[in-house]
Scaffold this active site. Structure first.
Site, PDB file in Angstrom:
ATOM      1  CB  SER A  17      13.888  54.785  92.327  1.00 38.36           C
ATOM      2  OG  SER A  17      14.192  56.040  92.858  1.00 38.36           O
ATOM      3  CB  THR A  63      13.930  62.163  89.586  1.00 39.38           C
ATOM      4  OG1 THR A  63      15.029  62.878  90.138  1.00 39.38           O
ATOM      5  CG2 THR A  63      14.396  61.356  88.388  1.00 39.38           C
ATOM      6  CE  LYS A  67      12.042  65.698  92.238  1.00 44.26           C
ATOM      7  NZ  LYS A  67      12.737  65.898  93.502  1.00 44.26           N
ATOM      8  CG  ASN A  88       8.663  63.029  95.398  1.00 48.15           C
ATOM      9  OD1 ASN A  88       7.487  63.021  95.800  1.00 48.15           O
ATOM     10  ND2 ASN A  88       9.642  62.452  96.067  1.00 48.15           N
ATOM     11  N   GLY A 127      20.656  76.783  99.824  1.00 49.84           N
ATOM     12  CA  GLY A 127      20.083  76.411  98.536  1.00 49.84           C
ATOM     13  C   GLY A 127      18.622  76.813  98.496  1.00 49.84           C
ATOM     14  CB  ALA A 128      16.654  79.056  97.097  1.00 49.09           C
ATOM     15  N   GLY A 130      14.917  73.131  93.755  1.00 47.35           N
ATOM     16  CA  GLY A 130      13.835  72.171  93.944  1.00 47.35           C
ATOM     17  C   GLY A 130      13.964  71.369  95.230  1.00 47.35           C
ATOM     18  NE  ARG A 152      24.935  80.202  91.887  1.00 49.02           N
ATOM     19  CZ  ARG A 152      25.200  79.382  90.892  1.00 49.02           C
ATOM     20  NH1 ARG A 152      26.445  79.204  90.507  1.00 49.02           N
ATOM     21  NH2 ARG A 152      24.237  78.708  90.291  1.00 49.02           N
TER      22      ARG A 152
HETATM   23  P1  NDP Z   1      18.338  72.727  91.518  1.00 49.64           P
HETATM   24  O1  NDP Z   1      19.067  72.797  90.223  1.00 49.64           O
HETATM   25  O2  NDP Z   1      16.892  73.021  91.557  1.00 49.64           O
HETATM   26  O3  NDP Z   1      19.040  73.737  92.570  1.00 49.64           O
HETATM   27  C1  NDP Z   1      20.440  73.766  92.725  1.00 49.64           C
HETATM   28  C2  NDP Z   1      20.826  74.573  93.948  1.00 49.64           C
HETATM   29  O4  NDP Z   1      22.262  74.529  94.069  1.00 49.64           O
HETATM   30  C3  NDP Z   1      20.449  76.050  93.848  1.00 49.64           C
HETATM   31  O5  NDP Z   1      20.211  76.551  95.137  1.00 49.64           O
HETATM   32  C4  NDP Z   1      21.721  76.652  93.249  1.00 49.64           C
HETATM   33  O6  NDP Z   1      21.888  78.021  93.520  1.00 49.64           O
HETATM   34  C5  NDP Z   1      22.783  75.849  93.977  1.00 49.64           C
HETATM   35  N1  NDP Z   1      24.045  75.866  93.234  1.00 49.64           N
HETATM   36  C6  NDP Z   1      24.335  75.162  92.105  1.00 49.64           C
HETATM   37  N2  NDP Z   1      25.584  75.457  91.697  1.00 49.64           N
HETATM   38  C7  NDP Z   1      26.093  76.337  92.579  1.00 49.64           C
HETATM   39  C8  NDP Z   1      27.344  77.008  92.699  1.00 49.64           C
HETATM   40  N3  NDP Z   1      28.338  76.820  91.811  1.00 49.64           N
HETATM   41  N4  NDP Z   1      27.528  77.841  93.739  1.00 49.64           N
HETATM   42  C9  NDP Z   1      26.538  78.060  94.642  1.00 49.64           C
HETATM   43  N5  NDP Z   1      25.329  77.451  94.580  1.00 49.64           N
HETATM   44  C10 NDP Z   1      25.108  76.599  93.563  1.00 49.64           C
HETATM   45  O7  NDP Z   1      18.653  71.284  92.074  1.00 49.64           O
HETATM   46  P2  NDP Z   1      17.859  70.520  93.239  1.00 49.64           P
HETATM   47  O8  NDP Z   1      17.498  71.540  94.255  1.00 49.64           O
HETATM   48  O9  NDP Z   1      16.800  69.685  92.654  1.00 49.64           O
HETATM   49  O10 NDP Z   1      18.963  69.504  93.810  1.00 49.64           O
HETATM   50  C11 NDP Z   1      20.061  69.962  94.600  1.00 49.64           C
HETATM   51  C12 NDP Z   1      20.859  68.752  95.062  1.00 49.64           C
HETATM   52  O11 NDP Z   1      20.102  68.001  95.985  1.00 49.64           O
HETATM   53  C13 NDP Z   1      21.226  67.821  93.897  1.00 49.64           C
HETATM   54  O12 NDP Z   1      22.595  67.540  93.976  1.00 49.64           O
HETATM   55  C14 NDP Z   1      20.414  66.571  94.141  1.00 49.64           C
HETATM   56  O13 NDP Z   1      21.124  65.414  93.808  1.00 49.64           O
HETATM   57  C15 NDP Z   1      20.179  66.629  95.668  1.00 49.64           C
HETATM   58  N6  NDP Z   1      18.904  65.984  96.010  1.00 49.64           N
HETATM   59  C16 NDP Z   1      18.926  64.906  96.855  1.00 49.64           C
HETATM   60  C17 NDP Z   1      17.767  64.270  97.202  1.00 49.64           C
HETATM   61  C18 NDP Z   1      17.819  63.089  98.112  1.00 49.64           C
HETATM   62  O14 NDP Z   1      16.818  62.353  98.204  1.00 49.64           O
HETATM   63  N7  NDP Z   1      18.927  62.869  98.793  1.00 49.64           N
HETATM   64  C19 NDP Z   1      16.453  64.718  96.696  1.00 49.64           C
HETATM   65  C20 NDP Z   1      16.529  65.885  95.841  1.00 49.64           C
HETATM   66  C21 NDP Z   1      17.727  66.472  95.501  1.00 49.64           C
HETATM   67  P3  NDP Z   1      21.297  79.146  92.496  1.00 49.64           P
HETATM   68  O15 NDP Z   1      19.833  79.246  92.832  1.00 49.64           O
HETATM   69  O16 NDP Z   1      22.063  80.355  92.812  1.00 49.64           O
HETATM   70  O17 NDP Z   1      21.514  78.624  91.113  1.00 49.64           O
END
Ligand code: NDP
Length: 272
Positions: A17, A63, A67, A88, A127-128, A130, A152
């Protein structure tokens, strides 16, 4: 006067950033010092109080993992932040601090840059967490007609579906894999690509989707992008453009000027 802004996070050393906002400031002729702010876990309030005690501080990005703390710290929330349940971007207004969420607008802007108009499109969100919560309100505003959330932990997908159905009752939003069908866009909002892993999604989804987007970004195409490309004849993109896009929308909230993201994105790609 030099304006001050920062990004709060823990860890934060990896954040791009400062580089992105320095480029925006140069482009727009604004004096800005934008720093990384490593807040202690459970100490977000103190870090934010200290930073905004400086009268030159115009705003901040937030970040992981702060958040939600930011949502509680601000005086007022934008609709996007309230729907996403996360902040954010903090904006200093004359008499209050407003919490916004530009992650979703960043994604939508990047999809537009890639040539995708989201109006009446069917979207699969994997995914569900943040990132998904932040993205969905902007997808709704962009006019998608159908949203399916796959995660998941099924109960989290169900909870998020319920939230979306409350603020967007006209949208066809559902969760789970049973109803998987044809999508115009597949978004991976999980962190799996960071560990070189794939979500559990049938190949048929990639055979039919014209656009596949991974929110994770890397120096080369992610495992998810490579997998989708191997199966289908789709366009793929990583989340670097979303990162630059959300930063541009934050910058616009602080200074009322929308920077050119293409230039900065090209610069980041060159340096990768
Ligand atoms: P969270 O920790 O809030 O959520 C993680 C998500 O990934 C959940 O849906 C989780 O599922 C899933 N997950 C993690 N491990 C596994 C696994 N082994 N198998 C299946 N599902 C899995 O993280 P965020 O939502 O904040 O971020 C997710 C990704 O998005 C990060 O890698 C981040 O870098 C990226 N991101 C990119 C941005 C950008 O500007 N490009 C902005 C924000 C995020 P469960 O609910 O079952 O745990």
């Amino acid at each position: 006067m030099t304006n001050l802004a920062c990004v709060f996070g823990n860890p934060i050393a990896q954040s791009k950033s400062p580089q992105i906002h320095a480029a925006f400031a140069k482009q727009c002729g604004i004096e800005l010092s934008y720093t990384r702010n490593l807040a202690e876990i459970n100490q977000f309030r103190k870090a934010a109080d200290d930073f905004f005690a400086q009268s030159e501080s115009v705003g901040a990005n937030v970040t992981m993992p702060f958040k939600h703390d930011a949502l509680e710290w601000v005086d007022e929330l934008s609709t996007q932040a309230s729907r996403a349940g996360a902040v954010n971007t903090i904006v200093r207004r004359s008499d209050k601090f407003v919490g916004d969420n530009t992650d979703g607008l960043g994604l939508v802007s990047d999809l537009n840059r890639l040539g995708l108009d989201l109006h009446q499109k069917r979207v699969l969100m994997i995914g569900a967490g943040g990132a998904a919560k932040g993205a969905i309100p902007a997808l709704v505003d962009a006019g998608v007609s159908h949203l399916q959330i796959q995660n998941r932990s099924a109960e989290k997908a169900q909870e998020l579906t319920d939230v979306v159905n409350r603020y967007a009752p006209k949208l066809a939003c559902c969760f789970g894999s049973q109803t998987l069908q044809v999508f115009d866009l597949v978004v991976n909002a999980t962190s799996l690509s960071m560990h070189n892993e794939l979500p559990d999604i049938p190949n048929s989804v990639f055979e039919q989707a014209p656009m596949v987007y991974d929110m994770v970004y890397a120096n080369s195409p992610t495992v998810f992008m490579r997998h989708a490309k191997k199966i289908g004849n789709c366009d793929t993109a990583d989340g670097l453009g979303m990162l630059v896009g959300q930063a541009a929308h934050s910058f616009n909230l602080w200074f009322g000027k929308m920077p050119n993201t293409r230039e900065v994105l090209a610069q980041l790609r060159e340096e990768a």
